[in-house]
Design a protein around this motif. Structure first.
Motif, mmCIF file in Angstrom:
data_model
loop_
_atom_site.group_PDB
_atom_site.id
_atom_site.type_symbol
_atom_site.label_atom_id
_atom_site.label_comp_id
_atom_site.label_asym_id
_atom_site.label_seq_id
_atom_site.Cartn_x
_atom_site.Cartn_y
_atom_site.Cartn_z
ATOM 1 N N LEU A 117 51.348 41.498 43.430
ATOM 2 C CA LEU A 117 50.344 41.131 44.435
ATOM 3 C C LEU A 117 50.030 39.643 44.450
ATOM 4 O O LEU A 117 49.662 39.091 45.487
ATOM 5 C CB LEU A 117 49.028 41.899 44.168
ATOM 6 N N TYR A 118 50.147 38.996 43.307
ATOM 7 C CA TYR A 118 49.603 37.631 43.177
ATOM 8 C C TYR A 118 50.276 36.608 44.087
ATOM 9 O O TYR A 118 51.488 36.483 44.138
ATOM 10 C CB TYR A 118 49.713 37.139 41.721
ATOM 11 N N GLU A 119 49.418 35.864 44.778
ATOM 12 C CA GLU A 119 49.849 34.648 45.480
ATOM 13 C C GLU A 119 48.904 33.546 45.058
ATOM 14 O O GLU A 119 47.741 33.815 44.674
ATOM 15 C CB GLU A 119 49.756 34.845 46.993
ATOM 16 N N GLU A 120 49.370 32.317 45.155
ATOM 17 C CA GLU A 120 48.603 31.161 44.665
ATOM 18 C C GLU A 120 47.119 31.220 45.069
ATOM 19 O O GLU A 120 46.793 31.446 46.235
ATOM 20 C CB GLU A 120 49.238 29.889 45.235
ATOM 21 N N GLY A 121 46.243 31.046 44.077
ATOM 22 C CA GLY A 121 44.799 30.970 44.348
ATOM 23 C C GLY A 121 44.088 32.318 44.351
ATOM 24 O O GLY A 121 42.865 32.370 44.520
ATOM 25 N N ASP A 122 44.828 33.414 44.133
ATOM 26 C CA ASP A 122 44.212 34.745 44.240
ATOM 27 C C ASP A 122 43.220 35.047 43.118
ATOM 28 O O ASP A 122 43.405 34.629 41.968
ATOM 29 C CB ASP A 122 45.302 35.836 44.199
ATOM 30 N N GLU A 123 42.215 35.815 43.508
ATOM 31 C CA GLU A 123 41.212 36.290 42.534
ATOM 32 C C GLU A 123 41.300 37.817 42.416
ATOM 33 O O GLU A 123 41.590 38.499 43.398
ATOM 34 C CB GLU A 123 39.796 35.920 43.022
ATOM 35 N N PHE A 124 41.012 38.301 41.220
ATOM 36 C CA PHE A 124 41.016 39.750 40.971
ATOM 37 C C PHE A 124 39.659 40.129 40.381
ATOM 38 O O PHE A 124 39.236 39.541 39.376
ATOM 39 C CB PHE A 124 42.137 40.126 39.992
ATOM 40 N N ILE A 125 39.017 41.093 41.005
ATOM 41 C CA ILE A 125 37.685 41.507 40.527
ATOM 42 C C ILE A 125 37.820 42.632 39.506
ATOM 43 O O ILE A 125 38.606 43.576 39.704
ATOM 44 C CB ILE A 125 36.811 41.965 41.722
ATOM 45 N N VAL A 126 37.067 42.495 38.425
ATOM 46 C CA VAL A 126 36.974 43.588 37.439
ATOM 47 C C VAL A 126 35.496 43.863 37.201
ATOM 48 O O VAL A 126 34.669 42.963 37.321
ATOM 49 C CB VAL A 126 37.669 43.242 36.097
ATOM 50 N N PHE A 127 35.186 45.101 36.876
ATOM 51 C CA PHE A 127 33.792 45.471 36.633
ATOM 52 C C PHE A 127 33.551 45.528 35.127
ATOM 53 O O PHE A 127 34.289 46.192 34.410
ATOM 54 C CB PHE A 127 33.488 46.834 37.262
ATOM 55 N N SER A 128 32.508 44.830 34.692
ATOM 56 C CA SER A 128 32.198 44.901 33.261
ATOM 57 C C SER A 128 31.339 46.131 33.009
ATOM 58 O O SER A 128 30.521 46.480 33.868
ATOM 59 C CB SER A 128 31.468 43.647 32.797
ATOM 60 N N PRO A 129 31.527 46.800 31.857
ATOM 61 C CA PRO A 129 32.472 46.433 30.813
ATOM 62 C C PRO A 129 33.914 46.777 31.220
ATOM 63 O O PRO A 129 34.151 47.788 31.867
ATOM 64 C CB PRO A 129 32.028 47.296 29.632
ATOM 65 N N PHE A 130 34.845 45.909 30.792
ATOM 66 C CA PHE A 130 36.257 46.122 31.157
ATOM 67 C C PHE A 130 37.158 45.968 29.940
ATOM 68 O O PHE A 130 36.815 45.298 28.963
ATOM 69 C CB PHE A 130 36.671 45.162 32.274
ATOM 70 N N PHE A 131 38.318 46.596 30.040
ATOM 71 C CA PHE A 131 39.371 46.521 29.019
ATOM 72 C C PHE A 131 39.750 45.038 28.855
ATOM 73 O O PHE A 131 40.180 44.409 29.840
ATOM 74 C CB PHE A 131 40.546 47.356 29.540
ATOM 75 N N PRO A 132 39.565 44.453 27.655
ATOM 76 C CA PRO A 132 39.733 43.002 27.508
ATOM 77 C C PRO A 132 41.105 42.471 27.912
ATOM 78 O O PRO A 132 41.219 41.317 28.315
ATOM 79 C CB PRO A 132 39.478 42.761 26.016
ATOM 80 N N GLU A 133 42.119 43.327 27.831
ATOM 81 C CA GLU A 133 43.451 42.843 28.195
ATOM 82 C C GLU A 133 43.559 42.503 29.686
ATOM 83 O O GLU A 133 44.493 41.804 30.101
ATOM 84 C CB GLU A 133 44.536 43.858 27.812
ATOM 85 N N TYR A 134 42.604 42.958 30.502
ATOM 86 C CA TYR A 134 42.645 42.585 31.931
ATOM 87 C C TYR A 134 42.683 41.064 32.080
ATOM 88 O O TYR A 134 43.361 40.531 32.947
ATOM 89 C CB TYR A 134 41.418 43.113 32.686
ATOM 90 N N ARG A 135 41.910 40.392 31.245
ATOM 91 C CA ARG A 135 41.874 38.921 31.344
ATOM 92 C C ARG A 135 43.263 38.340 31.061
ATOM 93 O O ARG A 135 43.756 37.479 31.778
ATOM 94 C CB ARG A 135 40.834 38.352 30.367
ATOM 95 N N VAL A 136 43.880 38.865 30.010
ATOM 96 C CA VAL A 136 45.214 38.371 29.632
ATOM 97 C C VAL A 136 46.217 38.667 30.761
ATOM 98 O O VAL A 136 47.011 37.802 31.149
ATOM 99 C CB VAL A 136 45.673 39.054 28.313
ATOM 100 N N PHE A 137 46.147 39.874 31.300
ATOM 101 C CA PHE A 137 47.104 40.271 32.349
ATOM 102 C C PHE A 137 46.897 39.442 33.620
ATOM 103 O O PHE A 137 47.859 38.984 34.241
ATOM 104 C CB PHE A 137 46.954 41.759 32.702
ATOM 105 N N ILE A 138 45.631 39.276 34.022
ATOM 106 C CA ILE A 138 45.346 38.560 35.281
ATOM 107 C C ILE A 138 45.696 37.081 35.132
ATOM 108 O O ILE A 138 46.408 36.505 35.966
ATOM 109 C CB ILE A 138 43.861 38.750 35.679
ATOM 110 N N GLU A 139 45.220 36.484 34.054
ATOM 111 C CA GLU A 139 45.500 35.058 33.867
ATOM 112 C C GLU A 139 46.988 34.829 33.603
ATOM 113 O O GLU A 139 47.538 33.792 33.964
ATOM 114 C CB GLU A 139 44.617 34.486 32.754
#
Ligand code: PLP
Length: 395
Positions: A117-139
């Motif tokens: 899905l990712y294209e330059e500048g995209d943001e992904f919303i996650v709801f806290s509390p969230f699985f910490p690996e989401y940050r690693v995967f998204i970034e």
């Protein structure tokens, strides 16, 4: 010489892993039965007997060349069709094998989906509390993680808070229900209001905003709680599924991505999933386990043990004065810490040999996660330690 970012990710272990390693060391020092390790989400019930029997039979009776050979990149056709038939039977969808891409578990399903899905500048919303690996995967794919806090009182999603976080850069939203770490299952009303916000924002910005349903705990629900199937509520949906928890096969790395056939240009989206799988090297998920799960649709590990553990723990901890979120699913109990600093609380818990994960990295300070996928004996033996900890705080 090498990527500084990758080096950093490789050296900074997660809080959960650190605690797990500490637990192993402590068990070696004082004995495994003296340490109450609630750190990690490793299923504690075996895979169903039918899974073991089918596996043995396949190994004994199948042609070894075909059993272990590459499948097509997106997965074995018969397996994908078997999954489609099962999902259709369960949720009234009309998917075929061509909507499914086999993966090495939910982690791979997520990274492939994000990459697709990712294209330059995209943001992904996650709801806290969230699985910490989401940050690693998204970034990791170049995206920006945007955190939206769930409601503190019940950990459902407030539509207004969600709406305020959506921008023209929002590419997708990850929903994880039953939730790791809160155990909360989002209600149908909550899902409907969330999807209404997404529809509105799609129109407003004139573009697709995708819903990624991260569902490794779908079958782990207790009582008559229903987990809505998000494709039936919102067209631009991808389901990231895994057999790690439902069949207790976490180490065998098997799961899938289901692309809704109602998503805009879904065949192109599916092609992007195939491309992302290719780029990440996730082609042909483990062949033996693909074929195994194709034959074991509808089976689930014995989750009655988790329910028993949940009931004992929730009742005991609340009776000692701790505030816990009543969990309807997964195998986690989310407990508010009696002092603001969850890490400091976790350190005090360690003195009682209780290993609880501070929830800061889940985006929700002031809580700890207690993984109750352990033996019921461990739960029972740990109760005096929890009671002493509560008393230390004057609860
Ligand atoms: N998503 C959530 C919410 C999880 O809790 C986990 C694992 O614990 C995963 C994804 C990754 O699952 P898998 O082991 O199938 O890759």
């Amino acid at each position: 010489m090498y990527s500084e970012k990758m080096h950093q990710l490789g050296t900074n272990r997660s809080v959960i892993r650190d605690l797990f390693e500490y637990g192993n060391q402590r068990k070696a020092e004082i004995g495994p039965d003296k340490v109450f390790d609630f750190s990690i989400g490793n299923p504690s019930v075996p895979a169903p007997q039918v899974v073991t029997d089918t596996l043995c039979q396949m190994v004994k009776e199948s042609d070894p060349m075909s059993l272990h050979s590459y499948t097509s990149a997106q997965g074995d056709a018969a397996t994908r069709q078997a999954i489609a038939d099962y999902v259709n039977g369960q949720h009234g969808t009309d998917l075929t094998g061509d909507n499914f891409y086999m993966t090495c578990g939910a982690a791979a399903s997520l990274t492939i989906s994000l990459k697709a899905l990712y294209e330059e500048g995209d943001e992904f919303i996650v709801f806290s509390p969230f699985f910490p690996e989401y940050r690693v995967f998204i970034e990791g794919v170049g995206g920006k993680l945007v955190q939206v806090d769930s409601r503190r009182e019940d950990f459902q999603i407030d539509p207004a808070t969600f709406e305020a976080a959506i921008t023209d850069k929002t590419k997708a939203v990850i929903v994880n229900s039953p939730n790791n770490p809160s155990g909360v299952v989002l209600t149908e009303d909550c899902i409907k209001s969330l999807c209404a916000v997404l529809e509105k924002k799609q129109k407003e910005y004139g573009k697709e905003i995708f819903l990624i349903a991260d569902e490794p705990y779908r079958e782990l629900v207790y009582g008559d709680v229903k987990v809505p199937y998000l494709m039936n509520y919102y067209d631009n949906t991808l389901v990231c599924y895994s057999y790690s928890k439902s069949l207790s096969l976490p180490g065998d790395r098997i799961g899938y991505i289901a692309v809704s056939n109602k998503a805009k240009d879904w065949k192109d989206l599916y092609a992007a999933i195939c491309g992302a799988g290719r780029v990440l090297g996730y082609v042909c998920a483990p062949s033996l386990f693909q074929k195994l799960i194709g034959k074991c649709q509808g089976q689930t590990a014995d989750i009655s043990i988790y329910k028993k553990n949940r009931d004992i723990l929730y009742e005991a901890l609340t009776s000692y004065g701790f505030r816990c979120i009543a969990p309807d699913g997964a195998f986690y109990l989310f407990m508010e810490t009696p002092e603001e600093d969850a890490t400091a609380f976790g350190e005090k818990a360690k003195k009682h040999e209780l290993l609880l994960v501070p929830a800061d990295s889940f985006g929700t300070p002031g809580f700890v996660r207690i993984s109750y996928c352990v033996s019921t004996e461990q739960i029972q033996n740990s109760l005096p330690a929890f009671k002493a900890l509560a008393q230390e705080y004057g609860l």
